[in-house]
Design a protein around this motif. Structure first.
Motif, PDB file in Angstrom:
ATOM      1  N   ARG A 106       0.872  -1.298   0.020  1.00 18.52           N
ATOM      2  CA  ARG A 106       0.116   0.045   0.043  1.00 18.52           C
ATOM      3  C   ARG A 106       1.097   1.388  -0.052  1.00 18.52           C
ATOM      4  O   ARG A 106       1.765   1.482   0.803  1.00 18.52           O
ATOM      5  N   ALA A 107       0.677   2.166  -1.016  1.00 21.05           N
ATOM      6  CA  ALA A 107       1.640   3.214  -1.276  1.00 21.05           C
ATOM      7  C   ALA A 107       0.404   4.669  -0.836  1.00 21.05           C
ATOM      8  O   ALA A 107      -0.521   4.633  -1.271  1.00 21.05           O
ATOM      9  N   THR A 108       1.060   5.602  -0.112  1.00 21.54           N
ATOM     10  CA  THR A 108       0.251   6.856   0.082  1.00 21.54           C
ATOM     11  C   THR A 108       0.972   8.054  -0.608  1.00 21.54           C
ATOM     12  O   THR A 108       2.226   8.035   0.099  1.00 21.54           O
ATOM     13  N   GLY A 109       0.323   8.807  -1.359  1.00 21.35           N
ATOM     14  CA  GLY A 109       0.878   9.981  -1.915  1.00 21.35           C
ATOM     15  C   GLY A 109       1.043  11.164  -1.104  1.00 21.35           C
ATOM     16  O   GLY A 109       0.634  11.094  -0.047  1.00 21.35           O
ATOM     17  N   GLU A 110       1.524  12.110  -1.810  1.00 13.24           N
ATOM     18  CA  GLU A 110       1.783  13.522  -1.138  1.00 13.24           C
ATOM     19  C   GLU A 110       0.323  14.100  -0.909  1.00 13.24           C
ATOM     20  O   GLU A 110       0.153  14.815   0.300  1.00 13.24           O
ATOM     21  N   SER A 111      -0.691  13.844  -1.652  1.00 16.21           N
ATOM     22  CA  SER A 111      -1.946  14.361  -1.672  1.00 16.21           C
ATOM     23  C   SER A 111      -2.922  13.597  -0.374  1.00 16.21           C
ATOM     24  O   SER A 111      -3.923  14.013   0.020  1.00 16.21           O
ATOM     25  N   GLY A 112      -2.277  12.564   0.171  1.00 17.45           N
ATOM     26  CA  GLY A 112      -3.207  11.664   0.826  1.00 17.45           C
ATOM     27  C   GLY A 112      -3.856  10.666   0.130  1.00 17.45           C
ATOM     28  O   GLY A 112      -4.404   9.502   0.910  1.00 17.45           O
ATOM     29  N   GLN A 113      -3.868  10.420  -1.021  1.00 18.67           N
ATOM     30  CA  GLN A 113      -4.305   9.525  -1.643  1.00 18.67           C
ATOM     31  C   GLN A 113      -3.553   8.135  -1.740  1.00 18.67           C
ATOM     32  O   GLN A 113      -2.340   8.329  -1.740  1.00 18.67           O
ATOM     33  N   SER A 114      -4.168   6.911  -1.850  1.00 19.23           N
ATOM     34  CA  SER A 114      -3.512   5.748  -1.573  1.00 19.23           C
ATOM     35  C   SER A 114      -3.766   4.615  -2.565  1.00 19.23           C
ATOM     36  O   SER A 114      -4.924   4.864  -3.149  1.00 19.23           O
ATOM     37  N   ALA A 115      -2.978   3.872  -3.012  1.00 22.27           N
ATOM     38  CA  ALA A 115      -3.063   2.744  -3.901  1.00 22.27           C
ATOM     39  C   ALA A 115      -2.464   1.635  -3.320  1.00 22.27           C
ATOM     40  O   ALA A 115      -1.461   1.465  -2.485  1.00 22.27           O
ATOM     41  N   GLU A 116      -2.816   0.529  -3.971  1.00 20.57           N
ATOM     42  CA  GLU A 116      -2.394  -0.797  -3.496  1.00 20.57           C
ATOM     43  C   GLU A 116      -2.174  -1.858  -4.729  1.00 20.57           C
ATOM     44  O   GLU A 116      -2.853  -1.874  -5.535  1.00 20.57           O
ATOM     45  N   ASP A 117      -1.214  -2.668  -4.475  1.00 17.81           N
ATOM     46  CA  ASP A 117      -0.996  -3.966  -5.305  1.00 17.81           C
ATOM     47  C   ASP A 117      -0.936  -5.072  -4.503  1.00 17.81           C
ATOM     48  O   ASP A 117      -0.492  -5.098  -3.462  1.00 17.81           O
ATOM     49  N   THR A 118      -1.335  -6.429  -5.019  1.00 18.21           N
ATOM     50  CA  THR A 118      -1.274  -7.406  -4.249  1.00 18.21           C
ATOM     51  C   THR A 118      -0.688  -8.631  -4.708  1.00 18.21           C
ATOM     52  O   THR A 118      -0.541  -8.645  -6.085  1.00 18.21           O
ATOM     53  N   VAL A 119      -0.196  -9.536  -4.062  1.00 15.16           N
ATOM     54  CA  VAL A 119       0.211 -11.000  -4.663  1.00 15.16           C
ATOM     55  C   VAL A 119       0.102 -11.960  -3.922  1.00 15.16           C
ATOM     56  O   VAL A 119      -0.087 -11.941  -2.732  1.00 15.16           O
ATOM     57  N   SER A 120      -0.723 -13.134  -4.441  1.00 12.99           N
ATOM     58  CA  SER A 120      -0.756 -14.361  -3.536  1.00 12.99           C
ATOM     59  C   SER A 120       0.447 -14.981  -3.214  1.00 12.99           C
ATOM     60  O   SER A 120       1.432 -15.420  -4.296  1.00 12.99           O
ATOM     61  N   VAL A 121       0.856 -15.453  -2.033  1.00 10.15           N
ATOM     62  CA  VAL A 121       1.835 -16.089  -1.448  1.00 10.15           C
ATOM     63  C   VAL A 121       1.703 -17.149  -0.833  1.00 10.15           C
ATOM     64  O   VAL A 121       1.430 -17.048   0.589  1.00 10.15           O
ATOM     65  N   PRO A 122       1.764 -18.398  -1.395  1.00  9.01           N
ATOM     66  CA  PRO A 122       1.353 -19.695  -0.647  1.00  9.01           C
ATOM     67  C   PRO A 122       2.636 -20.018   0.123  1.00  9.01           C
ATOM     68  O   PRO A 122       3.696 -20.240  -0.337  1.00  9.01           O
ATOM     69  N   VAL A 123       2.504 -20.258   1.550  1.00 11.02           N
ATOM     70  CA  VAL A 123       3.585 -20.633   2.217  1.00 11.02           C
ATOM     71  C   VAL A 123       3.140 -22.111   2.877  1.00 11.02           C
ATOM     72  O   VAL A 123       2.432 -22.392   3.636  1.00 11.02           O
ATOM     73  N   ASN A 124       3.882 -23.219   2.430  1.00 12.75           N
ATOM     74  CA  ASN A 124       3.438 -24.430   3.027  1.00 12.75           C
ATOM     75  C   ASN A 124       3.983 -24.587   4.037  1.00 12.75           C
ATOM     76  O   ASN A 124       4.994 -24.275   4.818  1.00 12.75           O
ATOM     77  N   GLY A 125       3.325 -25.820   5.036  1.00 15.82           N
ATOM     78  CA  GLY A 125       3.703 -26.186   6.414  1.00 15.82           C
ATOM     79  C   GLY A 125       2.746 -27.132   6.686  1.00 15.82           C
ATOM     80  O   GLY A 125       2.043 -27.720   5.745  1.00 15.82           O
ATOM     81  N   PRO A 126       2.981 -27.835   7.904  1.00 16.81           N
ATOM     82  CA  PRO A 126       2.127 -29.000   8.258  1.00 16.81           C
ATOM     83  C   PRO A 126       0.816 -28.565   8.423  1.00 16.81           C
ATOM     84  O   PRO A 126       0.221 -27.544   8.735  1.00 16.81           O
ATOM     85  N   PRO A 127      -0.129 -29.620   8.214  1.00 18.59           N
ATOM     86  CA  PRO A 127      -1.625 -29.480   8.156  1.00 18.59           C
ATOM     87  C   PRO A 127      -2.329 -28.890   9.790  1.00 18.59           C
ATOM     88  O   PRO A 127      -1.330 -29.109  10.775  1.00 18.59           O
ATOM     89  N   THR A 128      -3.137 -28.205   9.739  1.00 15.13           N
ATOM     90  CA  THR A 128      -3.918 -27.997  10.872  1.00 15.13           C
ATOM     91  C   THR A 128      -4.963 -29.238  11.246  1.00 15.13           C
ATOM     92  O   THR A 128      -5.635 -29.319  10.416  1.00 15.13           O
ATOM     93  N   VAL A 129      -4.661 -29.765  12.591  1.00 12.28           N
ATOM     94  CA  VAL A 129      -5.578 -30.954  12.751  1.00 12.28           C
ATOM     95  C   VAL A 129      -6.511 -30.854  13.777  1.00 12.28           C
ATOM     96  O   VAL A 129      -5.713 -30.319  14.862  1.00 12.28           O
ATOM     97  N   THR A 130      -7.618 -31.258  14.052  1.00 12.09           N
ATOM     98  CA  THR A 130      -8.409 -31.057  15.250  1.00 12.09           C
ATOM     99  C   THR A 130      -9.396 -32.358  15.290  1.00 12.09           C
ATOM    100  O   THR A 130     -10.159 -33.012  14.191  1.00 12.09           O
ATOM    101  N   VAL A 131      -9.242 -33.088  16.388  1.00 17.22           N
ATOM    102  CA  VAL A 131     -10.194 -34.148  16.692  1.00 17.22           C
ATOM    103  C   VAL A 131     -11.334 -33.452  17.286  1.00 17.22           C
ATOM    104  O   VAL A 131     -11.580 -32.967  18.276  1.00 17.22           O
ATOM    105  N   ASN A 132     -12.657 -33.581  16.496  1.00 21.73           N
ATOM    106  CA  ASN A 132     -13.742 -33.127  16.967  1.00 21.73           C
ATOM    107  C   ASN A 132     -14.707 -34.005  17.956  1.00 21.73           C
ATOM    108  O   ASN A 132     -15.306 -33.442  18.576  1.00 21.73           O
ATOM    109  N   SER A 133     -14.609 -35.168  17.850  1.00 26.17           N
ATOM    110  CA  SER A 133     -15.390 -36.355  18.545  1.00 26.17           C
ATOM    111  C   SER A 133     -14.639 -37.560  18.637  1.00 26.17           C
ATOM    112  O   SER A 133     -14.137 -38.011  17.479  1.00 26.17           O
ATOM    113  N   PRO A 134     -14.640 -38.335  19.529  1.00 26.05           N
ATOM    114  CA  PRO A 134     -15.074 -37.850  20.882  1.00 26.05           C
ATOM    115  C   PRO A 134     -14.548 -36.660  21.544  1.00 26.05           C
ATOM    116  O   PRO A 134     -13.309 -36.496  21.081  1.00 26.05           O
TER     117      PRO A 134
END
Length: 690
Positions: A106-134
């Motif tokens: 995100r960039a903010t100019g002299e007049s206070g106006q802002s703009a942005e650019d985005t990029v998708s960044v996949p960061v791999n790691g172990p899965p998130t695991v949850t035992v729901n029952s019992p």
């Protein structure tokens, strides 16, 4: 000529008009760009790049303000959709958590106006695991189908399913794969059930719960933390058979507090119904304390500990080869269950010479035994002699002899598990089958002790009007004195010829059961003997009228009745003491048959005949062992003829070792006992060391 002049004037006017339009209503190129947002571009990383959670990722971008040009520094902010702000400026590095991140510049100019650019960044790691029952720390019956449900999410690729999810038990191994599995064959007992997820990159993560499959009835599981031989383990398992047969009620499963997991071989939290850790250790060498035990966790009800959930037994390394090891361990299991360790609420008289167990089931079982009415107090007699791990933690050896839960093991006879011990478990909270008790009978002689309820030292002639009945900060606060003030031992400001006598009274029952015969001794423990000659005699009389401890003096003392008996005190040094406790059977019998109980006089010869003798015995106010205070020993039995004095004099603290018995006393470990109150708070306490 005139015409040219006007043409010239017109031309100048036209030039001025044109110039005026430029200065008043025109705009410059910079004015046209004012108020426009900046342009922003992320150049690194490129879209589609993948990273691991260990990577340091380089981020590069640029932004330009249409009016002022390139934007730098803190006006350029990098932010992750998962981790928040990660830096400022045209180029940064960052380590991101495992997730599919959207990173924004995100960039903010002299007049206070802002703009942005985005990029998708996949960061791999172990899965998130949850035992729901019992749910964690839950249970199921042995025949019940257990539904396992859980979820695993890969940080980049989303939910995992199928073979990527594996269910397992630390007891039964693999249970199945997938998000949901039904299991019908879990082994009885505690389990750690785990759901393990593996993603396409081989990253592995798991979640687990503690779970118990309840086995019907009462079950004890041993956890051996020492290198016991197979034969020793079999002996330990055989020792629990009598208890498992007698306890019939299934107990609710229990999950140990975190503080206990990992200690004493407790490697898991779940318990059904009782877990006992067994270890071999050095205690005190051969023939001393054979083993020790304690509960370490117990269920709770109303803020009080009830049934045991986990315990510890330690076997002395030097005694592990004892031929009676099975009986020794059986005795210690009784302590783990709560006998002597969890029964404090049902006991009384801990600071007296007559401690008893007053539980209703226990008392009924004792009273059902033949000869129990020869014990002259309410309740069941507890062990008086011994250390903190013996007294009040066992049945009285004098009254129970060879019963399993006394403080000594009879090596040449059986040690039966009586209905009294099973009833003590019932009072704690167990369901028991009384028919599982061994055949057992009390010894015919039952011993009852009665502590003094009032006493006073009387002094004459100089202090005849002084009261020495209650502690007042003087030298006779903790003693009953008979004899003279020799060497001004007792009253430093009075003459040596001052003479002392003492009063002592005992609280007795109102009568004696029919058919019970008895004998009675008076027990006194000397504090000080001051004498210049040996072999002194103290006479015992009955008091002829009532008296008050707080007000009696020699001038107001009750009359002295006929002499009951007399006893000798040796004045030798350093083994001075009572030669033989005086027999007071006839006087006690008169009191029990209705004569006014005014207590006893203790009197030594007057100073005129023997001015060198002075005896002090501990009185009832001494803040030490109750065995130092005056008390009556009454031995009773349902037989013909009076109980003989020699039978009573044999009831001494050392009698067990004299008979060659094996000591099972001093066997209560000083450990914290954990429990969980109704609000889920962890409670812990130690057994009082008495």
């Amino acid at each position: 000529m005139v015409r040219c002049f006007w043409q010239f004037i017109f031309a100048l006017s036209l030039v001025g008009l044109l110039s005026g339009c430029d200065s008043g209503g025109g705009s410059s190129p910079s004015d046209e760009n004012m108020g426009e947002p900046p342009s922003v571009t992320i150049s690194t990383p490129e879209s589609g790049s993948e990273f691991s959670r260990a990577d340091t990722i380089r981020f590069v971008g640029e932004a330009e303000d249409p009016e002022t040009g390139q934007i730098t520094g803190e006006d350029l902010v990098w932010e992750s959709s998962t981790d928040g702000v990660i830096g400022t400026g045209e180029e940064i590095t960052a380590v991101l958590s495992a997730d599919l991140h959207v990173v924004t510049l995100r960039a903010t100019g002299e007049s206070g106006q802002s703009a942005e650019d985005t990029v998708s960044v996949p960061v791999n790691g172990p899965p998130t695991v949850t035992v729901n029952s019992p749910s964690d720390e839950s249970a199921a019956k042995n025949s019940e189908t257990v539904a396992l449900e859980g979820r695993a999410t890969d940080p980049v690729n989303g939910d995992l399913s199928g073979d990527a999810l594996e269910w397992s038990s630390d007891v039964d191994g693999t249970l199945g794969t997938g998000e949901a599995v039904s299991v019908q064959s879990l082994s009885p007992g505690p389990h750690t059930i785990a759901l393990t997820a593996t993603d396409k990159d081989g990253e592995v993560q798991s979640d687990s719960i503690d779970f118990v499959v309840e086995e019907p009835g009462f079950d004890v599981r041993f956890r051996f933390s020492s290198d016991l031989s197979p034969a020793e383990k079999t002996t330990v398992r055989d020792a629990v058979a009598a208890w498992e047969n007698a306890i019939t009620g299934d107990l609710p499963p229990y999950f140990l507090p975190d503080e206990l997991v990992g200690e004493d071989a407790f490697d898991g939290k779940g318990v059904d119904d009782l877990a006992i850790a067994v270890e071999v250790t050095d205690i005190d060498g051969a023939g001393g304390t054979l083993a020790q035990a304690t509960p370490v966790a117990a269920r709770m009800s109303g803020g009080n500990f009830t049934t045991s959930t986990a315990g510890l037994i330690q076997i002395d390394q030097s005694d592990r080869s004892n031929s009676r090891l099975e009986t020794i361990v059986e005795h210690e299991i009784g302590h783990v269950l709560g006998i002597g360790t969890l029964w404090d609420a049902a006991t009384s008289g801990e600071n007296s010479v007559a401690p008893v167990h007053e539980g209703s089931s226990t008392t009924s079982a004792y009273e059902a035994l033949s000869g129990s009415d020869a014990f002259l107090l309410e309740g069941v007699p507890l062990q008086l002699f011994g250390g903190a791990g013996t007294s009040l933690a066992h049945w009285s050896e004098e009254n129970f002899d060879n019963e399993l839960m006394t403080g000594n093991l009879n090596p040449n006879s059986e040690n039966p598990l009586s209905a009294v011990s099973l009833s003590a478990l019932e009072d704690i909270g167990y369901e028991v089958d009384q028919s599982a008790a061994d055949s057992y009978g009390l010894p015919s002689l039952q011993i009852t002790r009665f502590g003094s309820s009032a006493d006073a030292t009387l002094s004459r002639p100089a202090a005849a009007d002084q009261n020495f009945g209650t502690p007042q900060g003087g030298p006779v606060d903790s003693v009953l004195v008979a004899g003279s003030n020799n060497d001004r031992l007792w009253l430093p400001n009075e003459p040596e010829g001052e003479v002392f006598s003492s009063l002592v009274r005992f609280e007795l029952p109102s009568g004696i059961p029919p058919g019970v015969n008895f004998g009675a001794l008076l027990s006194l423990r000397s504090k000080e003997i001051n004498a210049e000659t040996s072999d002194h005699q103290v006479s015992v009389y009955s008091a002829g009228a009532s008296w008050s401890e707080s007000s009696v003096t020699d001038a107001s003392r009750p009359t002295r009745q006929d002499s009951i008996t007399s006893f000798d005190f040796q004045s030798c040094d350093p083994t001075c003491g009572q030669d033989s406790p005086p027999v007071v059977t006839d006087q006690v019998e008169r009191w029990l048959n209705g004569e006014s109980n005014n207590g006893l006089f203790l009197r030594a010869p007057d100073a005129a005949s023997d001015s060198t003798f002075s005896l002090g015995v501990y009185n009832r106010h001494v803040q030490r062992s109750p065995l130092l205070r005056p008390y009556l020993v009454v031995g009773a039995q349902k037989t013909t003829g009076q109980v003989q004095a020699q039978d009573l004099k044999a009831t001494a603290p050392s009698k067990s070792s004299a008979r060659g018995e094996l000591p099972l006393g001093d066997d209560i470990l000083d450990r914290k006992i954990y429990g969980t109150d109704p609000q889920g708070n962890i409670m812990k306490t130690r057994r009082p060391q008495r």
